[in-house]
Scaffold this active site. Structure first.
Site, PDB file in Angstrom:
ATOM      1  N   ARG A  73      37.160  40.490  42.349  1.00  0.00           N
ATOM      2  CA  ARG A  73      37.981  39.372  42.874  1.00  0.00           C
ATOM      3  C   ARG A  73      39.259  39.326  42.780  1.00  0.00           C
ATOM      4  NH1 ARG A  73      36.875  32.907  41.025  1.00  0.00           N
ATOM      5  NH2 ARG A  73      37.685  33.678  38.932  1.00  0.00           N
ATOM      6  N   ASP A  87      40.879  51.226  48.422  1.00  0.00           N
ATOM      7  CA  ASP A  87      41.390  52.458  48.234  1.00  0.00           C
ATOM      8  C   ASP A  87      40.937  52.812  46.859  1.00  0.00           C
ATOM      9  OD1 ASP A  87      42.264  52.625  50.898  1.00  0.00           O
ATOM     10  OD2 ASP A  87      44.238  52.736  50.343  1.00  0.00           O
TER      11      ASP A  87
END
Length: 266
Positions: A73, A87
């Site tokens: 989150r 990433d």
């Protein structure tokens, strides 16, 4: 080689119940322990936990061999934050405070590479692609990314069907604490007025064809939400469970809080 399969996303599509736990300690070792306890999904909380990018990375690494899905989150649904989280290997995101279909559409764009979206193409140096060893990552990542959005205000509840209609939104999660506060019942999620809105929202999400989710620390309410059709339900948090267990242990030896027992004497 394509991106690894997201079994949590598949479970949501199949409407298989997924029971989760919040991780707020912001440390890899508690996350690793939680990852071996049987929960289907674990939320690394960057909104209300003291997390930064590196602590989230450490927890993703700690959960790499866990059967539990690591759900991250972010503190806010901004494109640059989402880019960094994806990433470093997050593939299921739970984005707070999504009030409108326009916001939801922007989030879908943020998790997809061009031309379908606007995620920056940096997979060659990213953990997400196993540092270029997943050769087809950029072409297959979108299939395995799971985007969950949080409905936490009256505006979001009003827009449930419109948010659910956005392709690429994989589930809608009701945030009962913020919703109750927005309704004027701060700290009272059990209030009948709040529960009526939550229950109707769950039914509406399900009727709109999307998985519904929620978190409370109340087992009776959680079981009620599951009966109503909620698919992904979080039932506690590491901080509260740890604190409760330690207080219980101390209490069995007649020890209360530091304030209650006064200065230690040996």
């Amino acid at each position: 080689m394509p991106a690894p399969k997201n079994l949590f996303k598949q479970a949501l599509v199949a409407r298989n119940r997924q029971i989760g736990l919040w991780l707020n300690m912001a440390e890899a070792l508690p996350a690793e322990i939680a990852g071996q306890t049987g929960f289907d999904w674990l939320v690394i909380d960057g909104e209300h936990g003291p997390n930064d990018l590196r602590s989230i990375l450490a927890q993703l690494q700690a959960l790499a061999t866990s059967p539990s899905e690591a759900v991250v989150r972010p503190p806010i649904g901004e494109t640059w934050v989402i880019k960094q989280l994806l990433d470093i290997g997050a593939r299921t995101l739970l984005v707070p405070m999504v009030d409108s279909p326009e916001q939801a559409r922007e989030l879908v764009s943020a998790v997809r590479y061009p031309p379908e979206g606007k995620r920056g193409l940096g997979a060659a140096v990213a953990r997400a692609s196993a540092f270029s060893t997943i050769a087809d990552y950029a072409d297959t990542a979108a299939d395995e990314i799971c985007l969950l959005v949080q409905a936490e205000t009256r505006m979001a509840i009003d827009n449930i069907e419109a948010i659910a209609a956005i392709e690429g939104v994989d589930g809608i999660f009701i945030g009962p604490a913020d919703l109750s506060a927005d309704m004027g019942y701060r700290g009272r999620i059990e209030a009948p007025e709040v529960q009526e809105v939550i229950e109707k929202a769950i039914r509406r999400i399900v009727a709109a064809g999307k998985p519904a989710g929620i978190l409370t620390f109340n087992e009776e309410l959680n079981r009620r939400y599951l009966d109503l059709g909620a698919t992904f339900v979080a039932v506690g948090a590491d901080v509260t469970e740890f604190s409760t267990a330690l207080r219980s242990l101390a209490g069995r030896y007649g020890r209360g809080s530091a304030e209650a027992r006064g200065p230690a004497s040996y």
